[in-house]
Design a protein around this motif. Structure first.
Motif, mmCIF file in Angstrom:
data_model
loop_
_atom_site.group_PDB
_atom_site.id
_atom_site.type_symbol
_atom_site.label_atom_id
_atom_site.label_comp_id
_atom_site.label_asym_id
_atom_site.label_seq_id
_atom_site.Cartn_x
_atom_site.Cartn_y
_atom_site.Cartn_z
ATOM 1 N N ASP A 374 4.036 67.198 42.054
ATOM 2 C CA ASP A 374 3.898 67.841 40.745
ATOM 3 C C ASP A 374 3.659 69.346 40.865
ATOM 4 O OD1 ASP A 374 4.152 65.357 39.600
ATOM 5 O OD2 ASP A 374 1.996 64.977 39.582
ATOM 6 N N ALA A 375 3.706 69.868 42.087
ATOM 7 C CA ALA A 375 3.468 71.299 42.300
ATOM 8 C C ALA A 375 4.789 72.055 42.307
ATOM 9 C CB ALA A 375 2.737 71.517 43.616
ATOM 10 N N VAL A 376 4.799 73.240 41.698
ATOM 11 C CA VAL A 376 6.001 74.068 41.629
ATOM 12 C C VAL A 376 5.662 75.462 42.143
ATOM 13 C CG1 VAL A 376 7.768 75.078 40.159
ATOM 14 C CG2 VAL A 376 6.879 72.801 39.637
ATOM 15 N N SER A 377 6.462 75.947 43.096
ATOM 16 C CA SER A 377 6.331 77.334 43.542
ATOM 17 C C SER A 377 7.612 78.070 43.195
ATOM 18 C CB SER A 377 6.076 77.406 45.059
ATOM 19 O OG SER A 377 7.166 76.849 45.780
ATOM 20 N N ARG A 378 7.482 79.347 42.781
ATOM 21 C CA ARG A 378 8.629 80.133 42.329
ATOM 22 C C ARG A 378 8.737 81.412 43.146
ATOM 23 N NH1 ARG A 378 9.810 79.369 36.701
ATOM 24 N NH2 ARG A 378 8.559 77.733 35.755
ATOM 25 N N HIS A 379 9.981 81.920 43.191
ATOM 26 C CA HIS A 379 10.235 83.205 43.828
ATOM 27 C C HIS A 379 11.257 83.934 42.964
ATOM 28 C CE1 HIS A 379 8.362 81.471 47.423
ATOM 29 N NE2 HIS A 379 9.109 80.406 47.181
ATOM 30 N N LEU A 386 17.675 77.170 34.714
ATOM 31 C CA LEU A 386 17.204 76.530 35.941
ATOM 32 C C LEU A 386 15.680 76.496 36.028
ATOM 33 C CD1 LEU A 386 19.722 78.113 38.483
ATOM 34 C CD2 LEU A 386 19.782 75.802 37.541
ATOM 35 N N ASP A 387 15.007 76.765 34.954
ATOM 36 C CA ASP A 387 13.550 76.776 34.940
ATOM 37 C C ASP A 387 13.014 75.396 35.312
ATOM 38 O OD1 ASP A 387 10.846 76.910 34.427
ATOM 39 O OD2 ASP A 387 11.064 78.002 32.542
ATOM 40 N N PRO A 388 12.299 75.271 36.438
ATOM 41 C CA PRO A 388 11.819 73.946 36.857
ATOM 42 C C PRO A 388 10.846 73.305 35.872
ATOM 43 C CG PRO A 388 10.842 75.683 38.196
ATOM 44 C CD PRO A 388 11.910 76.321 37.383
ATOM 45 N N ASP A 389 10.150 74.119 35.087
ATOM 46 C CA ASP A 389 9.231 73.549 34.098
ATOM 47 C C ASP A 389 9.985 72.761 33.032
ATOM 48 O OD1 ASP A 389 7.062 74.610 35.392
ATOM 49 O OD2 ASP A 389 6.952 76.408 34.134
ATOM 50 N N HIS A 390 11.232 73.139 32.777
ATOM 51 C CA HIS A 390 12.040 72.424 31.799
ATOM 52 C C HIS A 390 12.802 71.264 32.428
ATOM 53 C CE1 HIS A 390 12.211 76.457 29.386
ATOM 54 N NE2 HIS A 390 11.082 75.790 29.171
ATOM 55 N N LEU A 391 13.073 71.365 33.726
ATOM 56 C CA LEU A 391 13.909 70.360 34.396
ATOM 57 C C LEU A 391 13.100 69.202 34.971
ATOM 58 C CD1 LEU A 391 16.269 72.836 36.295
ATOM 59 C CD2 LEU A 391 16.788 71.566 34.202
ATOM 60 N N GLY A 403 14.532 64.661 37.385
ATOM 61 C CA GLY A 403 14.464 66.110 37.411
ATOM 62 C C GLY A 403 15.521 66.710 38.313
ATOM 63 N N GLU A 404 15.727 66.094 39.477
ATOM 64 C CA GLU A 404 16.764 66.569 40.384
ATOM 65 C C GLU A 404 18.142 66.465 39.730
ATOM 66 O OE1 GLU A 404 18.767 65.454 44.697
ATOM 67 O OE2 GLU A 404 16.889 64.502 44.097
ATOM 68 N N HIS A 405 18.376 65.376 39.013
ATOM 69 C CA HIS A 405 19.656 65.184 38.321
ATOM 70 C C HIS A 405 19.892 66.335 37.336
ATOM 71 C CE1 HIS A 405 22.651 63.465 35.596
ATOM 72 N NE2 HIS A 405 22.952 62.607 36.560
ATOM 73 N N ARG A 406 18.867 66.670 36.559
ATOM 74 C CA ARG A 406 19.016 67.753 35.590
ATOM 75 C C ARG A 406 19.202 69.104 36.289
ATOM 76 N NH1 ARG A 406 15.136 64.507 32.603
ATOM 77 N NH2 ARG A 406 13.443 65.495 33.756
#
Length: 457
Positions: A374-379, A386-391, A403-406
């Motif tokens: 459930d952890a997300v790191s961004r660069h 492509l925002d992971p919070d939405h995917l 989530g990977e599919h999206r």
């Protein structure tokens, strides 16, 4: 009584052949005429009617019917007991029929030994040709060829297949089928295609039916409905797995404006300059590594990822993703262009799922993100699409890869790319060992070197 009558004819055919005589009566003449009519039906695309007529003739032992009907059966995927009766020993037809039987022998590790039975009565030239075909099959160098416009289409299709464009290759062959010409009166279709290591996987039973339903050799009939393409669009299919549970994890690199043949000079290990010969992703060489150290070199399949893009793809990476040591090959690949790197390790009940996506341009990372549990790191500034919070949602089951599919669906839509599923699972692609996907150990860090030796049969 009918069964006994058929048996009588079959026995007399065998006895007459051994005695060097012809067995002819009103029944054999009628059956042979029906076989000739069936041959024309088959060339005109009426293969079902032709097959039924040939089956009736076979029941009476008419030898020509078996060699003809075996060609229909092979293209329908009915490979059991396909021997091309009499054609393999005939110098005219052997170049088309022998490779099919030799490929089956090599597939079952028989080194062509069973071909001897099918070469009875063959000339020394045919026997030498058979030995050469077996050698080529064993080494994976056999290439099907044909004359005329269809032969030119075969070469064009081969070029498309070796870069993963297998649907396009079938379209090329399909368009040229009406121009195909037989080697002689006992030749119904380009069955030798099935033996070609690169082109053979194209001929699925569905496409075999389409081939048989297409009129050839100057015959005329309505074109059949085309068989459906086998590759889905985009990338999202990777998150759906496959029937053989083969693509359960993967990592791949996509490079814009670069041909596949240019990838070795950009990302090849040890300054590699050329691609290796095509192989399947299930080939032991794709997974067999004698030495594993800190260096995480990937043995990848290489091809085209749609208009203007190339790919390097590794199924089931031997290493696990570690963001602290990860070095994107996209940095080296993106000199003067843009590259996308994806690494997916789905949740499997024992290790947490990981999905990494990054985009580099001209040697620098523009943006990227890694989702681990459930952890997300961004660069960098990740685009909204492509925002992971939405995917990715922490409320969804980890093992369903939603989530990977999206994310893969959004990535394909964002930059217009795809990966060829059929080529990756069933085809043969050029391969490349890439530079390491992990950095060298730093000061004070330790690592273990393991040597893995697999005993080969």
């Amino acid at each position: 009584m009918e069964a006994m009558y058929k048996e009588f004819h079959s026995l007399w055919v065998d006895r007459s052949e051994r005695a060097g005589m012809a067995f002819v009566n009103a029944t054999t003449r009628a059956l042979d005429a029906s076989v000739e009519a069936a041959r024309l039906d088959a060339l005109g695309g009426r293969y079902e009617r032709a097959s039924a007529a040939m089956a009736e003739a076979i029941a009476y032992g008419r030898p020509r019917a078996t060699g003809l009907r075996d060609q229909i059966r092979l293209l329908l995927g009915e490979t059991y007991m396909v021997y091309f009766h009499g054609l393999t020993a005939d110098a005219l037809y052997a170049p088309e029929a022998l490779p099919v039987l030799a490929a089956e022998d090599v597939r079952h590790h028989r080194d062509g030994g069973s071909l001897t039975h099918h070469l009875r009565g063959a000339s020394e030239a045919v026997r030498e040709a058979a030995d050469e075909i077996v050698r080529q099959m064993t080494e994976g160098t056999f290439r099907y060829t044909a004359a005329g416009p269809f032969g030119r289409a075969v070469e064009e299709a081969r070029e498309q297949v070796r870069w993963g464009d297998m649907d396009a290759a079938w379209h090329t062959l399909r368009a040229a089928l009406p121009e195909w010409r037989p080697l002689g009166p006992d030749h119904l279709a380009p069955v030798g295609l099935c033996a070609d290591p690169l082109l053979g996987p194209l001929i699925t039973p569905e496409r075999g039916r389409e081939l048989l339903a297409t009129s050839r050799a100057g015959q005329q009939s309505d074109a059949p409905a085309p068989a459906a393409d086998l590759d889905p669009p985009g990338l999202a299919w990777l998150a759906e797995g496959d029937s053989g549970n083969f693509l359960v994890s993967e990592r791949f690199l996509l490079v814009e404006g670069v041909e596949p043949v240019e990838l070795p000079s950009r990302i090849g290990a040890d300054e590699a300059t050329v691609l290796d010969e095509p192989m399947t992703l299930r080939d032991p060489r794709m997974t067999d590594q004698d030495v594993s150290t800190w260096a995480d070199e990937a043995l990848t399949a290489v091809g085209r990822a749609g208009p203007g893009w190339s790919f390097a793809f590794e199924p089931r990476p031997g290493a696990s993703f570690d963001e602290r040591r990860f070095v994107s090959p996209g940095i080296a690949a993106s000199r003067g262009t843009r590259a996308v790197t994806v690494w997916s390790e789905p949740f499997d009940g024992h290790r947490p799922g990981v999905f990494h996506l990054s985009v580099t341009e001209n040697g620098e990372e523009r943006y990227g993100f890694t989702v681990q549990e459930d952890a997300v790191s961004r660069h960098g500034p990740v685009p909204g699409a492509l925002d992971p919070d939405h995917l990715f949602s922490p409320d969804e089951p980890h093992d369903e890869r939603l989530g990977e599919h999206r994310a893969l669906q959004a990535l394909a839509a964002e930059i217009g790319i795809r990966l060829p599923r059929f080529a990756l699972i069933r085809g043969r692609l050029h391969t490349l060992r890439t530079l390491s996907w992990s950095r060298p150990p730093g000061p004070g860090e330790t690592y273990v070197t393991l040597r893995v030796l697999r005993q080969r049969p």
